[in-house]
Design an enzyme around this catalytic site. Structure first.
Site, mmCIF file in Angstrom:
data_model
loop_
_atom_site.group_PDB
_atom_site.id
_atom_site.type_symbol
_atom_site.label_atom_id
_atom_site.label_comp_id
_atom_site.label_asym_id
_atom_site.label_seq_id
_atom_site.Cartn_x
_atom_site.Cartn_y
_atom_site.Cartn_z
ATOM 1 N N SER A 127 0.838 -1.194 0.000
ATOM 2 C CA SER A 127 0.000 0.000 0.000
ATOM 3 C C SER A 127 0.883 1.257 0.000
ATOM 4 C CB SER A 127 -0.953 -0.054 1.202
ATOM 5 O OG SER A 127 -2.008 0.850 1.075
ATOM 6 N N ASP A 181 -10.011 -5.154 -3.902
ATOM 7 C CA ASP A 181 -9.424 -4.083 -3.077
ATOM 8 C C ASP A 181 -10.328 -2.856 -3.098
ATOM 9 O OD1 ASP A 181 -7.777 -2.175 -1.828
ATOM 10 O OD2 ASP A 181 -5.960 -3.096 -2.639
ATOM 11 N N HIS A 212 -7.781 -5.895 0.311
ATOM 12 C CA HIS A 212 -6.563 -5.107 0.545
ATOM 13 C C HIS A 212 -5.675 -5.853 1.537
ATOM 14 C CE1 HIS A 212 -4.256 -1.455 0.082
ATOM 15 N NE2 HIS A 212 -4.183 -1.281 1.395
#
Length: 235
Positions: A127, A181, A212
């Protein structure tokens, strides 16, 4: 595993480190996502088969504490501020990205000082952390072993062509993203991979039926890729 703190001359960026049984000859510096810390991906190392990797030190830094705009200014561990949930506009602050990239450079220098050259180091991140790994790695002035970018995107993409260093024009890049996600949309991450390929980068794109986060299939693929890029040279 040990918690360690860089020398006083460097910014206060503490790390979690997982050492191999033998003297390390490779290193992976792995950056966590927004609001997490260096312990977040520490358990992943236990899922790797050590026989498939050369002796490798895994370094998991803790991001600095900073206010995050999308969370009402709440102070948390973050590699940079996020100013909008809208992926059609700029979401990251350039100053924070550049500052965190410099901190990552100091961690690279520390691995060099501990006997591991750049070409035996992978920059990894999830991320926000993956965004910093891409930003720093493609601008780094010495060849790296690879860049691992998970559930992420390319930040400050408009400056890459002017700032990219030729040393890492052919660096192997592993990008992975989950179709489900809802934090960083799959299509946005995929467009980052396509942008990098359009500029001639060696991007291997890995889609997963995931949200995610990581799934076991992804962990196995990461293990195989690390074995390739870290095991390519004799230690």
């Amino acid at each position: 595993m040990t918690d360690s703190i860089p020398p006083a001359a460097e910014p206060p960026l503490p790390t979690v480190e997982v050492e191999p049984a033998a003297t390390p000859v490779r290193a992976v510096i792995w950056l966590h996502g927004l609001g997490a810390d260096g312990h977040d991906f520490e358990p992943v190392v236990a899922e790797f088969d050590p026989d498939r990797l050369p002796p490798t030190r895994f370094v998991f830094p803790h991001a600095p504490m900073r206010p995050v705009t999308i969370n009402g200014g709440y102070v948390m561990r973050a590699w940079y501020d996020i100013v909008s949930l809208d992926f059609s506009q700029r979401r990251e602050d350039p100053r924070g990205v550049i500052e965190s990239a410099r901190m990552l450079e100091r961690l690279l220098a520390r691995e060099n000082a501990r006997g591991i050259p750049d070409e035996h180091i992978v920059l990894a991140g999830f991320s926000q952390g993956g965004a910093i790994a891409l930003h720093a790695g493609l601008r780094h002035p010495r060849r790296l072993a690879g860049i691992l970018a998970l559930s992420t995107y390319l930040p400050l993409a408009e400056t890459l062509s002017a700032e990219a260093h030729p040393a890492n024009r052919d660096v192997p890049i592993f990008m992975a993203h989950g179709h489900g996600d809802t934090v960083i949309p799959y299509d946005f991450g995929e467009r980052s991979g396509e942008l990098l390929r359009a500029q001639g980068y060696d991007v291997a794109w890995h889609p997963y039926f995931a949200e995610h986060g990581l799934v076991m299939e992804e962990v196995r693929d990461i293990e195989a890729w690390l074995g390739e890029v870290l095991g390519a040279a004799e230690g």
